[in-house]
Design an enzyme around this catalytic site. Structure first.
Site, PDB file in Angstrom:
ATOM      1  N   ARG A 179       0.824  -1.216   0.000  1.00 43.80           N
ATOM      2  CA  ARG A 179       0.000   0.000   0.000  1.00 43.80           C
ATOM      3  C   ARG A 179       0.858   1.267   0.000  1.00 43.80           C
ATOM      4  O   ARG A 179       0.333   2.375  -0.090  1.00 43.80           O
ATOM      5  CB  ARG A 179      -0.906   0.039   1.252  1.00 43.80           C
ATOM      6  CG  ARG A 179      -1.970  -1.050   1.286  1.00 43.80           C
ATOM      7  CD  ARG A 179      -2.757  -1.004   2.590  1.00 43.80           C
ATOM      8  NE  ARG A 179      -3.867  -0.079   2.541  1.00 43.80           N
ATOM      9  CZ  ARG A 179      -5.151  -0.421   2.481  1.00 43.80           C
ATOM     10  NH1 ARG A 179      -5.499  -1.689   2.465  1.00 43.80           N
ATOM     11  NH2 ARG A 179      -6.094   0.485   2.444  1.00 43.80           N
ATOM     12  N   TYR A 229       0.801   4.276  -2.565  1.00 41.37           N
ATOM     13  CA  TYR A 229      -0.305   5.238  -2.382  1.00 41.37           C
ATOM     14  C   TYR A 229      -0.084   6.070  -1.130  1.00 41.37           C
ATOM     15  O   TYR A 229      -0.076   7.304  -1.176  1.00 41.37           O
ATOM     16  CB  TYR A 229      -1.616   4.462  -2.292  1.00 41.37           C
ATOM     17  CG  TYR A 229      -2.864   5.323  -2.192  1.00 41.37           C
ATOM     18  CD1 TYR A 229      -3.326   6.036  -3.291  1.00 41.37           C
ATOM     19  CD2 TYR A 229      -3.583   5.391  -1.001  1.00 41.37           C
ATOM     20  CE1 TYR A 229      -4.473   6.813  -3.200  1.00 41.37           C
ATOM     21  CE2 TYR A 229      -4.734   6.167  -0.908  1.00 41.37           C
ATOM     22  CZ  TYR A 229      -5.181   6.867  -2.012  1.00 41.37           C
ATOM     23  OH  TYR A 229      -6.320   7.633  -1.922  1.00 41.37           O
ATOM     24  N   ASP A 230       0.140   5.391   0.008  1.00 38.57           N
ATOM     25  CA  ASP A 230       0.232   6.091   1.298  1.00 38.57           C
ATOM     26  C   ASP A 230       1.404   7.066   1.317  1.00 38.57           C
ATOM     27  O   ASP A 230       1.267   8.232   1.688  1.00 38.57           O
ATOM     28  CB  ASP A 230       0.410   5.088   2.447  1.00 38.57           C
ATOM     29  CG  ASP A 230      -0.732   4.081   2.543  1.00 38.57           C
ATOM     30  OD1 ASP A 230      -1.578   4.057   1.640  1.00 38.57           O
ATOM     31  OD2 ASP A 230      -0.765   3.309   3.516  1.00 38.57           O
ATOM     32  N   VAL A 240     -17.793  -1.134  -0.521  1.00 37.25           N
ATOM     33  CA  VAL A 240     -19.195  -0.758  -0.733  1.00 37.25           C
ATOM     34  C   VAL A 240     -19.675  -1.260  -2.096  1.00 37.25           C
ATOM     35  O   VAL A 240     -20.736  -1.891  -2.206  1.00 37.25           O
ATOM     36  CB  VAL A 240     -19.391   0.767  -0.598  1.00 37.25           C
ATOM     37  CG1 VAL A 240     -20.816   1.157  -0.960  1.00 37.25           C
ATOM     38  CG2 VAL A 240     -19.068   1.229   0.822  1.00 37.25           C
ATOM     39  N   ASP A 297      -3.938  -4.306   6.034  1.00 35.22           N
ATOM     40  CA  ASP A 297      -5.305  -3.776   6.031  1.00 35.22           C
ATOM     41  C   ASP A 297      -5.562  -3.076   7.378  1.00 35.22           C
ATOM     42  O   ASP A 297      -5.499  -3.730   8.424  1.00 35.22           O
ATOM     43  CB  ASP A 297      -6.288  -4.939   5.850  1.00 35.22           C
ATOM     44  CG  ASP A 297      -7.664  -4.502   5.395  1.00 35.22           C
ATOM     45  OD1 ASP A 297      -7.840  -4.313   4.185  1.00 35.22           O
ATOM     46  OD2 ASP A 297      -8.545  -4.325   6.257  1.00 35.22           O
ATOM     47  N   ARG A 357     -10.737   2.658  11.292  1.00 35.95           N
ATOM     48  CA  ARG A 357     -10.519   3.993  10.732  1.00 35.95           C
ATOM     49  C   ARG A 357     -11.767   4.833  10.934  1.00 35.95           C
ATOM     50  O   ARG A 357     -12.862   4.428  10.544  1.00 35.95           O
ATOM     51  CB  ARG A 357     -10.163   3.905   9.265  1.00 35.95           C
ATOM     52  CG  ARG A 357      -9.440   5.153   8.850  1.00 35.95           C
ATOM     53  CD  ARG A 357      -9.129   5.267   7.410  1.00 35.95           C
ATOM     54  NE  ARG A 357      -8.166   4.354   6.871  1.00 35.95           N
ATOM     55  CZ  ARG A 357      -8.420   3.634   5.779  1.00 35.95           C
ATOM     56  NH1 ARG A 357      -9.589   3.681   5.206  1.00 35.95           N
ATOM     57  NH2 ARG A 357      -7.490   2.871   5.292  1.00 35.95           N
TER      58      ARG A 357
HETATM   59  P1  NAD Z   1     -10.887   7.664  -9.106  1.00 40.43           P
HETATM   60  O1  NAD Z   1      -9.912   6.592  -9.454  1.00 40.43           O
HETATM   61  O2  NAD Z   1     -12.289   7.486  -9.515  1.00 40.43           O
HETATM   62  O3  NAD Z   1     -10.395   9.074  -9.635  1.00 40.43           O
HETATM   63  C1  NAD Z   1      -9.070   9.402  -9.874  1.00 40.43           C
HETATM   64  C2  NAD Z   1      -8.997  10.031 -11.246  1.00 40.43           C
HETATM   65  O4  NAD Z   1      -7.644  10.428 -11.494  1.00 40.43           O
HETATM   66  C3  NAD Z   1      -9.387   9.074 -12.364  1.00 40.43           C
HETATM   67  O5  NAD Z   1     -10.298   9.700 -13.234  1.00 40.43           O
HETATM   68  C4  NAD Z   1      -8.055   8.768 -13.063  1.00 40.43           C
HETATM   69  O6  NAD Z   1      -8.204   8.442 -14.415  1.00 40.43           O
HETATM   70  C5  NAD Z   1      -7.300  10.049 -12.813  1.00 40.43           C
HETATM   71  N1  NAD Z   1      -5.843   9.910 -12.864  1.00 40.43           N
HETATM   72  C6  NAD Z   1      -5.090   8.959 -12.275  1.00 40.43           C
HETATM   73  N2  NAD Z   1      -3.789   9.179 -12.557  1.00 40.43           N
HETATM   74  C7  NAD Z   1      -3.736  10.304 -13.310  1.00 40.43           C
HETATM   75  C8  NAD Z   1      -2.681  11.027 -13.919  1.00 40.43           C
HETATM   76  N3  NAD Z   1      -1.405  10.661 -13.787  1.00 40.43           N
HETATM   77  N4  NAD Z   1      -2.992  12.140 -14.639  1.00 40.43           N
HETATM   78  C9  NAD Z   1      -4.286  12.528 -14.790  1.00 40.43           C
HETATM   79  N5  NAD Z   1      -5.322  11.880 -14.245  1.00 40.43           N
HETATM   80  C10 NAD Z   1      -5.047  10.772 -13.516  1.00 40.43           C
HETATM   81  O7  NAD Z   1     -10.783   7.860  -7.530  1.00 40.43           O
HETATM   82  P2  NAD Z   1     -11.649   8.782  -6.565  1.00 40.43           P
HETATM   83  O8  NAD Z   1     -12.249   7.899  -5.551  1.00 40.43           O
HETATM   84  O9  NAD Z   1     -12.516   9.692  -7.329  1.00 40.43           O
HETATM   85  O10 NAD Z   1     -10.488   9.607  -5.849  1.00 40.43           O
HETATM   86  C11 NAD Z   1     -10.176  10.940  -6.221  1.00 40.43           C
HETATM   87  C12 NAD Z   1      -9.107  11.476  -5.286  1.00 40.43           C
HETATM   88  O11 NAD Z   1      -9.564  11.450  -3.943  1.00 40.43           O
HETATM   89  C13 NAD Z   1      -7.815  10.660  -5.332  1.00 40.43           C
HETATM   90  O12 NAD Z   1      -6.711  11.541  -5.261  1.00 40.43           O
HETATM   91  C14 NAD Z   1      -7.892   9.819  -4.084  1.00 40.43           C
HETATM   92  O13 NAD Z   1      -6.614   9.518  -3.592  1.00 40.43           O
HETATM   93  C15 NAD Z   1      -8.646  10.738  -3.141  1.00 40.43           C
HETATM   94  N6  NAD Z   1      -9.365   9.959  -2.103  1.00 40.43           N
HETATM   95  C16 NAD Z   1     -10.485   9.232  -2.404  1.00 40.43           C
HETATM   96  C17 NAD Z   1     -11.108   8.495  -1.406  1.00 40.43           C
HETATM   97  C18 NAD Z   1     -12.357   7.691  -1.662  1.00 40.43           C
HETATM   98  O14 NAD Z   1     -12.870   7.066  -0.727  1.00 40.43           O
HETATM   99  N7  NAD Z   1     -12.921   7.703  -2.835  1.00 40.43           N
HETATM  100  C19 NAD Z   1     -10.577   8.479  -0.100  1.00 40.43           C
HETATM  101  C20 NAD Z   1      -9.424   9.211   0.137  1.00 40.43           C
HETATM  102  C21 NAD Z   1      -8.826   9.964  -0.857  1.00 40.43           C
HETATM  103  N1  UDP Z   2     -13.248  -5.536   2.301  1.00 38.15           N
HETATM  104  C1  UDP Z   2     -14.033  -6.666   2.488  1.00 38.15           C
HETATM  105  N2  UDP Z   2     -14.583  -7.239   1.395  1.00 38.15           N
HETATM  106  C2  UDP Z   2     -14.429  -6.755   0.131  1.00 38.15           C
HETATM  107  C3  UDP Z   2     -13.641  -5.605  -0.047  1.00 38.15           C
HETATM  108  C4  UDP Z   2     -13.049  -5.026   1.057  1.00 38.15           C
HETATM  109  O1  UDP Z   2     -14.230  -7.133   3.617  1.00 38.15           O
HETATM  110  O2  UDP Z   2     -14.994  -7.334  -0.810  1.00 38.15           O
HETATM  111  C5  UDP Z   2     -12.677  -4.885   3.494  1.00 38.15           C
HETATM  112  C6  UDP Z   2     -11.202  -4.527   3.389  1.00 38.15           C
HETATM  113  O3  UDP Z   2     -10.409  -5.621   3.801  1.00 38.15           O
HETATM  114  C7  UDP Z   2     -11.102  -3.356   4.351  1.00 38.15           C
HETATM  115  C8  UDP Z   2     -12.474  -2.679   4.226  1.00 38.15           C
HETATM  116  O4  UDP Z   2     -13.340  -3.643   3.652  1.00 38.15           O
HETATM  117  O5  UDP Z   2     -10.935  -3.784   5.660  1.00 38.15           O
HETATM  118  C9  UDP Z   2     -12.462  -1.437   3.357  1.00 38.15           C
HETATM  119  O6  UDP Z   2     -11.828  -1.745   2.143  1.00 38.15           O
HETATM  120  P1  UDP Z   2     -11.739  -0.742   0.910  1.00 38.15           P
HETATM  121  O7  UDP Z   2     -10.829  -1.371  -0.096  1.00 38.15           O
HETATM  122  O8  UDP Z   2     -13.093  -0.360   0.477  1.00 38.15           O
HETATM  123  O9  UDP Z   2     -11.062   0.565   1.515  1.00 38.15           O
HETATM  124  P2  UDP Z   2      -9.725   0.815   2.365  1.00 38.15           P
HETATM  125  O10 UDP Z   2      -9.104  -0.472   2.768  1.00 38.15           O
HETATM  126  O11 UDP Z   2      -8.862   1.610   1.466  1.00 38.15           O
HETATM  127  O12 UDP Z   2     -10.247   1.572   3.545  1.00 38.15           O
END
Ligand code: NAD
Ligand code: UDP
Ligand code: UDP
Length: 323
Positions: free
Chosen positions: A154, A157-158, A200, A285, A289
């Site tokens: 992970r 990303y992190d 979800v 995992d 959170r």
């Molecule tokens: P998503 O994957 O639907 O959206 C990300 C978008 O970025 C996509 O459209 C993808 O094509 C585009 N992208 C990826 N790499 C790129 C690049 N190099 N240049 C241009 N575009 C690029 O994800 P999301 O859930 O909509 O997340 C959007 C942002 O929010 C992300 O930065 C993500 O880290 C952050 N975020 C989302 C969540 C969540 O729960 N959805 C939680 C925490 C942070």
């Molecule tokens: N998870 C699960 N079943 C699935 C997908 C995910 O039990 O089919 C769990 C996963 O192990 C984690 C939580 O659900 O503990 C949230 O996962 P998700 O990938 O949605 O988000 P994140 O781990 O980034 O919070």
């Protein structure tokens, strides 16, 4: 910090807003809200995880423009504000090409910060609760530094997102810039990806198709789920704060659920006959959170208000077309 007139704003009638990652799940909802508000939107995306379908309804709008571009390359445009959302967000997708994931967060942020610096405009970074890793502190406040594995699956990303935060705050200190950082906790809603493995979307599709709901581990790990409409509102409020407000600010829902509780809620709301199947828990995992959102309440007068049941119903309705 001195208030300066953004260059691009001087002659334009509408505010011009750049949304990177604008064709993704969150980005497309943000584009909708900005267009609704009367802004011009430049949506930049390389379509790695996003798609034109998410913004198809905006393509003919006179104030909307879609540009295919990878933010790891420089971008020269004239805008008044930047929301930097570009980055794959689900574990399956960001681990597909981990080096590109780190590059997108780090090099992408440098390019967008360089653009904001040249134009002297505010820039908001979509950071993440993953900054906290597998947290020792619960719920997570913004002052907690996190517990992150720097070399695990992970980490791309992190650590990429952590480095992006470092860059945002260094550009602020070094170049006196108006930067904003929001730490987004798990968000769900219509236009989530079908197959990105997030819990979800997995549970809803499984329930609608009558398949077993796959719980990883015992299902006692917890998450707090924020509905997309609440999240976008929080993000936009953050952008509109004065230049001395940079954050980071947690944006999320404080209601915490175990994965078992989520599975039961989805089964009940879909009226499905699906059963629950337990699979192996992925490496690193996080066990729990949940955001402490005191800062968001104080600075933004914002709190997530959509109940899980309500948000799940909207999301289930959206997913029915794919089941
Ligand atoms: P998503 O994957 O639907 O959206 C990300 C978008 O970025 C996509 O459209 C993808 O094509 C585009 N992208 C990826 N790499 C790129 C690049 N190099 N240049 C241009 N575009 C690029 O994800 P999301 O859930 O909509 O997340 C959007 C942002 O929010 C992300 O930065 C993500 O880290 C952050 N975020 C989302 C969540 C969540 O729960 N959805 C939680 C925490 C942070
Ligand atoms: N998870 C699960 N079943 C699935 C997908 C995910 O039990 O089919 C769990 C996963 O192990 C984690 C939580 O659900 O503990 C949230 O996962 P998700 O990938 O949605 O988000 P994140 O781990 O980034 O919070
Ligand atoms: N950059 C960009 N668009 C701009 C201005 C800068 O993409 O309008 C990029 C530029 O290519 C550079 C990065 O942003 O690599 C960082 O810019 P900065 O001015 O901070 O650094 P420098 O140009 O001195 O490396």
């Amino acid at each position: 910090m001195a208030e300066r007139q953004p260059i691009a704003n001087r002659y334009a009638l509408n505010r011009r807003v750049l949304v990177t990652g604008g064709a993704g799940f969150l980005g497309s909802h943000l584009c909708d809200r900005l267009i609704e508000r009367g802004d011009e939107v430049l949506c930049v995306d390389n379509f790695f995880t996003g798609s034109r379908t998410n913004v198809a309804h905006l393509l003919d709008h006179p104030r909307f423009e879609l540009m295919r571009h990878d933010v790891t390359f420089p971008l020269f445009v004239e805008v008044d504000e930047i929301y930097n959302l570009a980055c794959p967000a689900s574990p399956v997708q960001y681990q597909h090409d981990p080096v590109q994931t780190t590059k997108t967060s780090v090099v992408g942020s440098i390019n967008m910060l360089g653009l904001a610096k040249r134009l002297r405009i505010p820039i908001l970074q979509a950071s993440t609760s993953e900054i906290y890793g597998d947290p020792d502190v619960h719920p997570q406040t913004e002052t907690y530094w996190g517990n992150v594995n720097p070399i695990g699956p992970r980490s791309c990303y992190d650590e990429g997102k952590r480095c992006a935060e470092t860059l945002f705050f260094d550009y602020r200190r070094q170049h006196d810039m108006n930067v904003k950082v929001v730490r987004i906790f798990n968000t769900y809603g219509p236009r989530m990806h079908l197959n990105d493995g997030r819990v979800v979307s997995n549970f809803i599709l499984q329930a609608l198709r009558g398949d077993d709901l796959t719980i990883f581990g015992k299902g006692d790990q917890s998450r707090s789920f924020c509905y997309v409409g609440d999240l976008i509102e929080g993000m936009m409020r953050m952008m509109d704060t004065p230049p001395d407000v940079s954050g980071p600010v947690n944006i999320g829902n404080e209601d915490e659920f175990t994965m078992l509780e989520l599975a039961e809620a989805v089964i009940a709301l879909t009226g499905s006959r699906s059963k629950i199947a337990h699979l192996a828990l992925p490496q690193d995992d996080p066990r729990r959170r949940c955001p402490d959102t005191t800062r968001a309440r104080e600075l933004l007068d914002w709190k997530a208000t959509t109940k899980l049941r309500e948000g799940l119903e909207e999301t289930i309705d959206y997913f029915r077309q794919f089941a």
